[in-house]
Enzyme design. Structure first.
Site, PDB file in Angstrom:
ATOM      1  N   ARG A 177       1.192   9.426  -9.965  1.00  0.00           N
ATOM      2  CA  ARG A 177       1.655   8.074  -9.718  1.00  0.00           C
ATOM      3  C   ARG A 177       1.741   7.033 -11.010  1.00  0.00           C
ATOM      4  O   ARG A 177       2.425   6.126 -10.762  1.00  0.00           O
ATOM      5  CB  ARG A 177       0.567   8.069  -8.685  1.00  0.00           C
ATOM      6  CG  ARG A 177       0.608   8.186  -7.701  1.00  0.00           C
ATOM      7  CD  ARG A 177       1.417   8.077  -6.882  1.00  0.00           C
ATOM      8  NE  ARG A 177       1.820   7.056  -5.798  1.00  0.00           N
ATOM      9  CZ  ARG A 177       1.244   6.032  -5.769  1.00  0.00           C
ATOM     10  NH1 ARG A 177       0.345   6.202  -4.836  1.00  0.00           N
ATOM     11  NH2 ARG A 177       1.692   4.920  -5.576  1.00  0.00           N
ATOM     12  N   CYS A 204      -0.093  13.080   0.516  1.00  0.00           N
ATOM     13  CA  CYS A 204      -0.276  11.382  -0.876  1.00  0.00           C
ATOM     14  C   CYS A 204      -1.007  11.320  -0.961  1.00  0.00           C
ATOM     15  O   CYS A 204      -1.870  10.335  -2.094  1.00  0.00           O
ATOM     16  CB  CYS A 204       0.824  10.680  -0.213  1.00  0.00           C
ATOM     17  SG  CYS A 204       0.653  10.143   1.536  1.00  0.00           S
ATOM     18  N   HIS A 246       6.799   4.396   1.541  1.00  0.00           N
ATOM     19  CA  HIS A 246       6.156   3.797   0.134  1.00  0.00           C
ATOM     20  C   HIS A 246       7.992   4.889  -1.036  1.00  0.00           C
ATOM     21  O   HIS A 246       7.199   5.737  -1.495  1.00  0.00           O
ATOM     22  CB  HIS A 246       5.095   5.122   0.737  1.00  0.00           C
ATOM     23  CG  HIS A 246       3.747   5.092   0.203  1.00  0.00           C
ATOM     24  ND1 HIS A 246       3.893   4.057  -1.449  1.00  0.00           N
ATOM     25  CD2 HIS A 246       3.136   5.770  -0.982  1.00  0.00           C
ATOM     26  CE1 HIS A 246       2.622   4.214  -1.525  1.00  0.00           C
ATOM     27  NE2 HIS A 246       1.725   5.389  -1.301  1.00  0.00           N
ATOM     28  N   ARG A 287       2.205  -4.390  -1.549  1.00  0.00           N
ATOM     29  CA  ARG A 287       1.219  -3.367  -0.989  1.00  0.00           C
ATOM     30  C   ARG A 287       1.112  -4.110   0.792  1.00  0.00           C
ATOM     31  O   ARG A 287       0.082  -4.988   0.754  1.00  0.00           O
ATOM     32  CB  ARG A 287       0.289  -2.567  -0.647  1.00  0.00           C
ATOM     33  CG  ARG A 287      -0.572  -1.993   0.221  1.00  0.00           C
ATOM     34  CD  ARG A 287      -1.118  -0.624  -0.320  1.00  0.00           C
ATOM     35  NE  ARG A 287      -0.732   0.321  -0.970  1.00  0.00           N
ATOM     36  CZ  ARG A 287      -1.379   1.857  -0.578  1.00  0.00           C
ATOM     37  NH1 ARG A 287      -2.292   1.813   0.174  1.00  0.00           N
ATOM     38  NH2 ARG A 287      -0.561   3.024  -1.519  1.00  0.00           N
ATOM     39  N   ASP A 314       0.220  14.245   5.859  1.00  0.00           N
ATOM     40  CA  ASP A 314       0.103  12.894   5.887  1.00  0.00           C
ATOM     41  C   ASP A 314      -1.249  12.377   6.377  1.00  0.00           C
ATOM     42  O   ASP A 314      -0.930  13.813   8.033  1.00  0.00           O
ATOM     43  CB  ASP A 314       1.153  12.011   5.168  1.00  0.00           C
ATOM     44  CG  ASP A 314       0.794  10.155   5.073  1.00  0.00           C
ATOM     45  OD1 ASP A 314      -0.512  10.666   4.863  1.00  0.00           O
ATOM     46  OD2 ASP A 314       1.444   9.649   5.241  1.00  0.00           O
ATOM     47  N   GLN A 355       5.646   6.427  -4.227  1.00  0.00           N
ATOM     48  CA  GLN A 355       4.846   7.535  -4.074  1.00  0.00           C
ATOM     49  C   GLN A 355       6.292   8.817  -4.426  1.00  0.00           C
ATOM     50  O   GLN A 355       5.264   9.857  -4.487  1.00  0.00           O
ATOM     51  CB  GLN A 355       4.902   7.888  -2.690  1.00  0.00           C
ATOM     52  CG  GLN A 355       3.931   9.012  -2.449  1.00  0.00           C
ATOM     53  CD  GLN A 355       2.802   9.117  -2.764  1.00  0.00           C
ATOM     54  OE1 GLN A 355       1.459   8.178  -2.496  1.00  0.00           O
ATOM     55  NE2 GLN A 355       2.252   9.879  -3.680  1.00  0.00           N
TER      56      GLN A 355
HETATM   57  N1   CP Z   1      -0.935   8.047  -1.796  1.00  0.00           N
HETATM   58  C1   CP Z   1      -1.272   6.737  -2.235  1.00  0.00           C
HETATM   59  O1   CP Z   1      -0.893   5.610  -1.791  1.00  0.00           O
HETATM   60  O2   CP Z   1      -2.298   6.515  -1.777  1.00  0.00           O
HETATM   61  P1   CP Z   1      -2.904   4.242  -2.005  1.00  0.00           P
HETATM   62  O3   CP Z   1      -3.584   4.550  -0.763  1.00  0.00           O
HETATM   63  O4   CP Z   1      -4.962   4.833  -2.444  1.00  0.00           O
HETATM   64  O5   CP Z   1      -3.375   4.189  -2.328  1.00  0.00           O
HETATM   65  N1  NVA Z   2       1.088   6.983   5.548  1.00  0.00           N
HETATM   66  C1  NVA Z   2      -0.652   6.865   5.012  1.00  0.00           C
HETATM   67  C2  NVA Z   2       0.433   6.098   3.493  1.00  0.00           C
HETATM   68  C3  NVA Z   2      -1.082   6.499   2.593  1.00  0.00           C
HETATM   69  C4  NVA Z   2      -0.975   6.115   1.428  1.00  0.00           C
HETATM   70  C5  NVA Z   2      -0.455   5.351   5.589  1.00  0.00           C
HETATM   71  O1  NVA Z   2       0.038   4.595   5.641  1.00  0.00           O
HETATM   72  O2  NVA Z   2      -2.096   4.933   5.721  1.00  0.00           O
END
Ligand code: CP
Ligand code: NVA
Length: 340
Positions: A314, A269, A133, A106, A229, A136
């Site tokens: 997830r 999400c 993502h 990540r 989101d 997800q």
């Molecule tokens: N939805 C998601 O990816 O959550 P986190 O950022 O907590 O991993």
């Molecule tokens: N769009 C958000 C998603 C988090 C899971 C971010 O990148 O912060």
């Protein structure tokens, strides 16, 4: 077989049949877990979890999924290892790939994850980049399938920041799967042409309809799923003020939902800013007087809010992704139609 040894960098790495397999396999793994039936497809493996950005769900899901599959997860945070600071991504990939059986990444850059995949020699799984993502998406379309029994004829409407990682992935994945998808965002936050063109190409094949609009009220009419989101993604914190101005008309609240389909769910999400119980939202309240951002507390807590089931999914979906790409499992032929 298209799965074994393969990385998952974006959902376009897989065909419609393969994505459908991952969704169905995730539903199956959820049932195994609920019935305490062991499913240790990765017994004895070691899994590296590289995190440049923070995470609750993705980190927890990869950790528990690895444990349930009989593998050992190891968290490697950005301040713990040399990656990018004292050692190139390429050299790090070679070393980690020589020791671990699979790597989750990540971080901000899609280039980084592509370099890891090119040099590690083991599957790399994308736990979020600025661009997309993908893991997800398996959990999200699994949640939609569980809620409606099928993805056929479902209308998904994403409301809010239409050019972030989640919106990009929803647009393209829905198009691959044949799910009708609308993005409702201010003009300047509609998806990049790259994603809208890609989605249109997939939609031609799958029969999905793709609609990008700034008219949020007509967009949500007859929606089965309203998805939103955060207004400011990780790494964009300096843009808060501009985003609040642009997106305040795009808040998911009861008034916006008055014309949705009678079979309707809300998705997010997570994490979500629906109250003032976080330090971030307290700061927003102090600076701008807002109690809620992308979704109201009322909508978030309504019975049609499926975001916590989505969050749990997830785990099952990440397990399906890791087991399919690294577990030498049997995959029925109907899911591998495009195999060459
Ligand atoms: N939805 C998601 O990816 O959550 P986190 O950022 O907590 O991993
Ligand atoms: N769009 C958000 C998603 C988090 C899971 C971010 O990148 O912060």
């Amino acid at each position: 077989m298209h799965f074994q040894g393969k990385s998952f960098l974006t959902t376009t790495d897989f065909s419609k049949e393969e994505l459908t397999y991952l969704i169905d396999f995730a539903i199956h793994l959820k049932a195994l877990k609920q019935n305490n039936i062991p499913h240790q497809y990765l017994q004895g493996q070691s899994i590296a979890l590289l995190f440049e950005k923070t995470s609750t769900r993705t980190r927890a899901a990869f950790t528990v999924a690895a444990n349930d599959l009989g593998a050992h997860p190891e968290f490697l945070g950005t301040n713990d290892i040399q990656l990018g600071n004292k050692e190139s991504v390429q050299d790090t990939a070679k070393i980690l790939g020589s020791m671990f059986d699979g790597i989750q990444f990540r971080g901000a850059s899609q280039d980084t994850i592509e370099t890891l995949a090119a040099h590690a020699g083991v599957p790399i799984w994308n736990g979020l980049t600025d661009m997309c993502h993908p893991t997800q998406m398996i959990g999200d379309f699994m949640t939609i399938k569980e809620s409606f029994g099928s993805l056929q004829g479902i209308k998904v409407v994403y409301v809010g920041d239409g050019r972030n990682n989640v919106a990009n992935s929803l647009l393209v994945t829905a198009a691959i799967l044949g799910v009708d998808m609308t993005i409702a965002s201010p003009e300047c936050l509609l998806p990049d042409e790259f994603y809208s063109k890609q989605a249109s190409l997939y939609a031609k094949e799958s029969g999905a309809t793709i609609h990008l609009t700034s008219d949020v009220h007509s967009a949500v009419k007859d929606a089965n799923v309203i998805y939103t989101d955060v207004w400011v993604s990780m790494g964009e914190e300096d843009q808060i003020e501009a985003r609040l101005d642009l997106l305040k008309e795009y808040q998911v609240n009861e008034a916006l939902l008055k014309d949705v389909h009678e079979q309707f769910i809300f998705m997010h999400c997570l994490p979500a800013f629906h109250d003032t119980k976080t330090s971030f939202s307290q700061q927003i309240k102090k600076d701008y007087g807002l109690d809620e951002m992308e979704v109201t507390d009322e909508v978030f807590n309504a019975p049609y809010g499926k975001q916590f089931i989505q969050g749990e999914n997830r785990l099952h979906s990440i397990k399906a992704i890791m087991a399919a790409t690294n577990g030498h499992i049997f995959i029925p032929r109907q899911y591998t139609k495009n195999e060459s």
